[in-house]
Design an enzyme around this catalytic site. Structure first.
Site, short mmCIF file in Angstrom:
data_model
loop_
_atom_site.label_atom_id
_atom_site.label_comp_id
_atom_site.label_asym_id
_atom_site.label_seq_id
_atom_site.Cartn_x
_atom_site.Cartn_y
_atom_site.Cartn_z
N ARG A 92 0.81 -1.13 0.07
CA ARG A 92 -0.05 0.14 -0.03
C ARG A 92 0.85 1.32 0.06
NH1 ARG A 92 -5.08 1.09 -1.28
NH2 ARG A 92 -6.01 2.78 -0.16
N GLU A 127 -12.51 -20.92 28.61
CA GLU A 127 -11.16 -21.57 29.21
C GLU A 127 -10.85 -20.54 30.30
OE1 GLU A 127 -11.05 -24.75 27.80
OE2 GLU A 127 -10.21 -24.61 30.10
C1 LIG Z 1 -2.67 -30.25 19.89
C2 LIG Z 1 -4.09 -30.16 20.35
C3 LIG Z 1 -4.69 -28.80 20.33
C4 LIG Z 1 -5.88 -29.02 21.01
C5 LIG Z 1 -6.46 -27.73 21.33
C6 LIG Z 1 -7.80 -27.70 22.06
C7 LIG Z 1 -8.21 -26.39 22.38
C8 LIG Z 1 -9.60 -26.31 21.81
C9 LIG Z 1 -10.14 -25.08 22.06
C10 LIG Z 1 -11.57 -25.00 21.97
C11 LIG Z 1 -12.31 -23.64 22.50
C12 LIG Z 1 -12.88 -23.38 23.05
C13 LIG Z 1 -13.12 -24.42 24.35
C14 LIG Z 1 -13.32 -23.83 25.60
C15 LIG Z 1 -13.62 -24.72 26.65
C16 LIG Z 1 -14.02 -24.00 27.87
O1 LIG Z 1 -14.29 -22.60 27.92
S1 LIG Z 1 -14.34 -24.97 29.30
C17 LIG Z 1 -14.80 -24.26 30.52
C18 LIG Z 1 -13.63 -23.52 31.05
N1 LIG Z 1 -14.03 -22.84 32.24
C19 LIG Z 1 -13.27 -22.22 32.93
O2 LIG Z 1 -12.00 -21.97 32.89
C20 LIG Z 1 -13.79 -21.67 34.29
C21 LIG Z 1 -12.80 -20.57 35.13
N2 LIG Z 1 -12.82 -20.61 36.68
C22 LIG Z 1 -11.81 -21.47 37.10
O3 LIG Z 1 -10.94 -22.05 36.49
C23 LIG Z 1 -11.93 -21.65 38.72
O4 LIG Z 1 -12.91 -22.06 39.03
C24 LIG Z 1 -11.49 -20.52 39.46
C25 LIG Z 1 -10.13 -20.66 39.24
C26 LIG Z 1 -11.88 -19.26 39.04
C27 LIG Z 1 -11.71 -21.18 40.99
O5 LIG Z 1 -11.99 -20.22 41.62
P1 LIG Z 1 -11.92 -20.53 43.20
O6 LIG Z 1 -13.48 -20.85 43.37
O7 LIG Z 1 -11.44 -19.39 44.00
O8 LIG Z 1 -11.24 -21.72 43.42
P2 LIG Z 1 -11.48 -23.29 43.91
O9 LIG Z 1 -12.10 -24.02 43.15
O10 LIG Z 1 -11.89 -22.90 45.49
O11 LIG Z 1 -9.87 -23.52 44.20
C28 LIG Z 1 -8.97 -22.63 44.85
C29 LIG Z 1 -7.53 -23.53 44.90
O12 LIG Z 1 -7.36 -24.14 43.58
C30 LIG Z 1 -6.25 -23.85 42.85
N3 LIG Z 1 -6.71 -23.88 41.54
C31 LIG Z 1 -7.83 -23.35 41.02
N4 LIG Z 1 -7.82 -23.61 39.44
C32 LIG Z 1 -6.76 -24.34 39.29
C33 LIG Z 1 -6.42 -25.26 38.29
N5 LIG Z 1 -6.82 -25.19 37.04
N6 LIG Z 1 -5.03 -26.04 38.57
C34 LIG Z 1 -4.65 -26.14 39.87
N7 LIG Z 1 -5.15 -25.32 40.66
C35 LIG Z 1 -6.17 -24.62 40.78
C36 LIG Z 1 -6.25 -22.26 43.31
O13 LIG Z 1 -5.27 -21.62 43.10
C37 LIG Z 1 -6.74 -22.19 44.73
O14 LIG Z 1 -5.39 -22.70 45.35
P3 LIG Z 1 -5.18 -22.64 46.97
O15 LIG Z 1 -6.27 -22.80 47.66
O16 LIG Z 1 -4.91 -21.07 47.06
O17 LIG Z 1 -3.77 -23.10 47.06
C1 LIG Z 2 -16.81 -19.58 22.19
C2 LIG Z 2 -17.21 -20.19 23.47
C3 LIG Z 2 -16.85 -21.65 23.56
C4 LIG Z 2 -17.06 -22.17 24.81
N1 LIG Z 2 -16.79 -23.60 24.88
C5 LIG Z 2 -17.14 -23.98 26.08
C6 LIG Z 2 -16.95 -25.53 26.44
O1 LIG Z 2 -16.66 -26.24 25.32
N2 LIG Z 2 -17.26 -26.08 27.41
C7 LIG Z 2 -17.36 -25.34 28.55
O2 LIG Z 2 -17.91 -25.80 29.47
N3 LIG Z 2 -17.79 -24.02 28.47
C8 LIG Z 2 -17.42 -23.55 27.36
N4 LIG Z 2 -17.40 -21.93 27.27
C9 LIG Z 2 -17.85 -21.24 28.39
C10 LIG Z 2 -16.70 -20.42 29.06
O3 LIG Z 2 -15.66 -21.26 29.39
C11 LIG Z 2 -17.31 -19.59 29.93
O4 LIG Z 2 -18.08 -18.50 29.25
C12 LIG Z 2 -16.16 -18.90 30.59
O5 LIG Z 2 -15.57 -19.63 31.52
C13 LIG Z 2 -16.44 -17.51 31.22
O6 LIG Z 2 -17.38 -17.65 32.29
P1 LIG Z 2 -18.69 -16.96 32.21
O7 LIG Z 2 -19.49 -16.89 31.09
O8 LIG Z 2 -19.64 -17.36 33.46
O9 LIG Z 2 -18.35 -15.32 32.76
P2 LIG Z 2 -18.60 -14.38 33.71
O10 LIG Z 2 -18.03 -15.14 35.06
O11 LIG Z 2 -20.30 -14.40 34.19
O12 LIG Z 2 -18.04 -13.02 33.55
C14 LIG Z 2 -18.86 -11.99 33.29
C15 LIG Z 2 -17.96 -10.87 33.65
O13 LIG Z 2 -17.91 -10.69 35.22
C16 LIG Z 2 -16.45 -10.66 35.49
N5 LIG Z 2 -16.26 -11.55 36.89
C17 LIG Z 2 -16.67 -12.70 36.99
N6 LIG Z 2 -16.21 -13.25 38.17
C18 LIG Z 2 -15.47 -12.23 38.63
C19 LIG Z 2 -14.73 -11.95 39.80
N7 LIG Z 2 -14.48 -12.99 40.56
N8 LIG Z 2 -13.94 -10.90 39.83
C20 LIG Z 2 -14.04 -9.98 38.88
N9 LIG Z 2 -14.56 -10.16 38.05
C21 LIG Z 2 -15.31 -11.14 37.76
C22 LIG Z 2 -15.81 -11.08 34.35
O14 LIG Z 2 -14.38 -10.60 34.28
C23 LIG Z 2 -16.46 -10.79 33.24
O15 LIG Z 2 -16.31 -9.39 32.91
C24 LIG Z 2 -17.37 -21.35 26.01
C25 LIG Z 2 -17.39 -19.97 25.83
C26 LIG Z 2 -17.46 -19.42 24.52
C27 LIG Z 2 -17.59 -18.06 24.52
#
Ligand SMILES: CCCCCCCCCC/C=C\CCCC(=O)SCCNC(=O)CCNC(=O)[C@H](O)C(C)(C)COP(=O)(O)OP(=O)(O)OC[C@H]1O[C@@H](n2cnc3c(N)ncnc32)[C@H](O)[C@@H]1OP(=O)(O)O
Ligand SMILES: Cc1cc2nc3c(=O)[nH]c(=O)nc-3n(C[C@H](O)[C@H](O)[C@H](O)COP(=O)(O)OP(=O)(O)OC[C@H]3O[C@@H](n4cnc5c(N)ncnc54)[C@H](O)[C@@H]3O)c2cc1C
Length: 664
Positions: A310, A424
């Site tokens: 560009r 995630e």
């Molecule tokens: C080559 C192959 C490639 C393949 C690629 C595949 C990829 C595919 C991608 C596809 C696309 C999308 C897929 C998406 C799938 C999803 O989204 S699945 C759903 C995911 N959900 C989340 O991630 C939920 C997020 N929340 C959390 O992780 C936890 O609940 C949270 C950490 C927020 C927990 O909060 P608390 O309630 O405060 O925690 P507790 O449960 O009480 O636990 C506290 C203690 O545990 C420790 N902790 C927490 N998480 C973890 C962990 N993951 N591993 C190890 N330890 C963990 C935390 O530190 C606390 O420890 P302490 O007590 O302080 O010592």
């Molecule tokens: C495209 C896509 C694919 C997905 N695939 C999967 C799947 O395969 N399997 C599965 O199980 N799930 C899946 N999910 C769900 C996904 O893992 C959740 O949406 C994600 O973990 C966020 O949780 P939530 O939607 O409850 O967000 P919420 O927690 O409701 O978040 C809403 C807002 O609140 C804020 N918030 C929440 N808690 C706190 C806190 N403690 N302190 C400060 N701020 C906070 C967040 O930052 C955010 O701004 C998928 C989601 C998407 C969008």
């Protein structure tokens, strides 16, 4: 004109061996050859064409994805591809599909949380795709708060079964990919209840659909949650809703590595930590960090090539106008993204190593590095996906108006990528996990427990709290020791400031909630330190190839100096640098942009992307942008006829009416 390389002059300017850089980017010669072979295989197969994808209505789009995923499986079998080759093939097919969740989450969940017998039973079926699975954790009411999930799994000792039930609307599973229309099975996360007691969340393998006619099994309500952001994009995926009405499964379908329920209904917690239940999330977060460099490098490749093609303004004596890549403002927006793509590549490689290491330790019942692995995967997932999503959008803007066309590839890339900031683990929620880890570390300083790994710098807290930068001239900012100390001092001081503020609260949880924004910033500082350190460590390795190491040094410098400039407030506010030193950093940054400029095109060529994978007219390897944009416009369905559908119904009466009005 076909066959002409409009970027040839740019390629001639390269000051390094591009082929060697391709190997550095791929991680090894083996990885390079694998990616090169499989990406070409996909690009040359009309079965994987992306033509017209963004124009398909949802049902056709989804069916097309089913066709491609099935065709990919057919080719994997026919060509007898290894697991590694098959994963690469799916990557280069480049279309979100149920197979991502089957291979990326369902199988890892069984591997990580299933006993040996459970793995022996379920994995062969899953590997042959005789069952298709998804990961059903999130519900309508709760995603981040995993402990708040409401689905129940109640043990019935009479029949030796669990009863899976959705007691409320908000307990409906909501979001799992592959669930809506495809999966026959799911790993379902539910509250384990036995003998009237709730033992919290556990995973269960549940069959959802008949393996004969694919109808939902009795008691199962399942469907797609509806259209998502963007044209095409993530709508190739059937994110689903799922409800259970007292669905019975055998007891041995509870994933029992972490805890068990006996025939009598007794709950037994094994000696592995409960956090292993979250292990699949740790695994996937690690893969997401590696993937960030893929997505960002794609966008950067498109924006860099187009910026060289560009031209706007500055023609002198009738000569050519200036290439927009030569504007310092364009460089200041683009080159840090190019540097970030490389930085994320290397930190992704390191994180993969860390994950492998922690997995081996877990197998030997050593759980000591799990908290660090959790903090690193959570923090780096948050940092890299936020920067990548923002970076893709910036690349779109860097391409001006044409970046807004779907044929630039950037809108779809953004729409597919941006949910990575949420899935995630929401990025803010994950940063707060890192902050908890940091606060715990600070509180234990002086207790005799020596911080190790990525947090080892906290062991030098006294020095880091009082040291000052000794940078005197711009090029001093190229010294790795000066840079690492700056990032360490900033991260340590921000963490300590948070800990001091927290100590003013009687209730630590109240304090944590009140100071959450500062804590998240401290977590970002810590994560940026990790990325910078890993880039610098990479440069300490033996890197073959003429000029390759020098280019990486330039990229590394741009990465950290850009961060230093962007977060100047932190570095100045914590008193580590003076404003004069901040200004010297900026001078050095500009100098590095000039060094990078002649190499920019070759640095994106080193990603070795095929035109099929990039799927972008602006990012074409040959730079032949304008004729191809012109050609593509005529393929739009609106241009199938000169007279638009709807002319007779809407435009004509309008024109007639205007005619009448005009006559009045
Ligand atoms: C080559 C192959 C490639 C393949 C690629 C595949 C990829 C595919 C991608 C596809 C696309 C999308 C897929 C998406 C799938 C999803 O989204 S699945 C759903 C995911 N959900 C989340 O991630 C939920 C997020 N929340 C959390 O992780 C936890 O609940 C949270 C950490 C927020 C927990 O909060 P608390 O309630 O405060 O925690 P507790 O449960 O009480 O636990 C506290 C203690 O545990 C420790 N902790 C927490 N998480 C973890 C962990 N993951 N591993 C190890 N330890 C963990 C935390 O530190 C606390 O420890 P302490 O007590 O302080 O010592
Ligand atoms: C495209 C896509 C694919 C997905 N695939 C999967 C799947 O395969 N399997 C599965 O199980 N799930 C899946 N999910 C769900 C996904 O893992 C959740 O949406 C994600 O973990 C966020 O949780 P939530 O939607 O409850 O967000 P919420 O927690 O409701 O978040 C809403 C807002 O609140 C804020 N918030 C929440 N808690 C706190 C806190 N403690 N302190 C400060 N701020 C906070 C967040 O930052 C955010 O701004 C998928 C989601 C998407 C969008």
């Amino acid at each position: 004109m076909e066959g002409v390389d409009y970027l040839a002059d740019e390629r001639k300017k390269a000051e390094f061996d591009v082929n060697e850089m391709k190997i550095v980017w791929a991680g090894s010669r083996h990885n390079f050859e694998l990616s090169d072979r499989i990406s070409k295989l996909v690009a040359n197969d009309p079965g994987f064409s992306k033509e017209g994808r963004t124009m398909l209505p949802r049902k056709e789009l989804f069916k097309n994805t089913l066709r491609k995923a099935t065709y990919a499986w057919k080719r994997i079998i026919e060509l007898r591809l290894s697991e590694e080759e098959a994963a690469k093939l799916r990557h280069f097919v480049d279309e979100p599909a149920f197979t991502d969740l089957h291979w990326g989450m369902f199988i890892p969940a069984i591997k990580g949380q299933g006993t040996d017998e459970q793995q022996k039973k379920w994995l062969p079926l899953a590997y042959k795709m005789q069952i298709i699975g998804c990961y059903a954790q999130t519900e309508l009411g709760h995603g981040s708060n995993v402990q708040g999930l409401e689905t129940t799994a109640t043990f019935d000792p009479q029949t030796d079964e669990f009863v899976i039930h959705s007691p409320t609307l908000t307990s409906s599973k909501w979001w799992p990919g592959g669930l809506g229309k495809v999966s026959t099975h799911a790993v379902v996360y539910a509250r384990l209840i036995t003998n009237g007691k709730d033992y919290g969340i556990n995973g269960f393998i549940v069959q959802l659909r008949s393996l004969e006619d694919h109808k939902p099994l009795p008691g199962v309500t399942v469907g797609d949650i509806g259209l998502k952001f963007g044209n095409g994009a993530y709508n190739t995926m059937d994110n689903g809703v799922l409800r259970f009405d007292h669905v019975r499964i055998p007891r041995d379908q509870m994933l029992m590595r972490v805890s068990q329920v006996t025939r009598e209904g007794k709950y037994v917690q094994s000696d592995v930590p409960r956090q292993l239940l979250y292990g699949t999330m740790v695994y996937v977060r690690q893969t997401i960090v590696s993937d960030a460099s893929n997505a960002l490098s794609r966008a950067v490749c498109i924006a860099t090539r187009y910026s060289a093609v560009r031209r706007q303004f500055g023609s002198q004596n009738g000569g050519q106008e200036i290439q927009v890549i030569d504007y310092k403002t364009q460089q200041n927006r683009l080159f840090p993204l190019l540097a970030s793509a490389y930085a994320f590549r290397f930190v992704g490689e390191w994180l993969k190593w860390l994950y492998t290491d922690v997995t081996q330790r877990l197998q030997a019942n050593d759980f000591s590095t799990l908290p660090e692995a959790h903090a690193c995967t959570a923090g780096l997932k948050s940092l890299t996906t936020t920067a990548t999503a923002d970076g893709i959008e910036e690349c779109r803007k860097l391409c001006g108006g044409h970046g807004y066309l779907c044929s630039s590839g950037l809108p779809e890339l953004f729409a597919v990528y941006v949910p990575a900031c949420t899935y995630e683990g929401d990025n803010t929620v994950l940063l707060l996990q890192v902050a908890r880890f940091l606060m715990k570390t600070v509180s234990q300083l002086g207790s005799g427990k020596k911080p190790v790994g990525t947090i080892a710098y906290m062991g030098r807290i006294e020095h880091l709290m009082q040291c000052r930068s000794d940078v005197k001239q711009a090029k001093d900012w190229l010294k790795p020791s000066a840079v690492v100390e700056a990032f360490e001092a900033r991260a340590a001081r921000m963490s300590v400031a948070c800990a001091q503020n927290l100590s003013k609260f009687d209730n630590p949880e109240e304090g944590f909630a009140e100071l959450a924004a500062d804590l998240a910033e401290a977590a970002v500082a810590h994560c940026q330190l990790i990325v910078v350190s890993k880039f610098i460590e990479k440069l300490q390795q033996d890197i073959p190839g003429e000029g390759v190491k020098q280019q990486l040094e330039v990229l590394c410098g741009i990465y950290y100096l850009f961060l230093l400039h962007k977060h100047q407030g932190d570095f100045l506010g914590t008193g580590y640098i003076t404003s004069k030193q901040a200004s010297l950093a900026n001078d050095q940054l500009r100098a590095l942009y000039s060094q990078l400029r002649p190499n920019a095109i070759s640095l994106v060529d080193a990603f070795n992307y095929t035109d099929h994978f990039l799927d972008s007219i602006l990012g074409r390897y040959d730079g032949n942008v304008y004729p191809k944009l012109y050609e593509a416009a005529w393929k739009d369905p609106l241009n199938q006829s000169d007279i638009a559908d709807g002319f007779h119904e809407y435009i004509r009466p309008l024109l007639k009416q205007q005619l009448r009005t005009a006559r009045l």
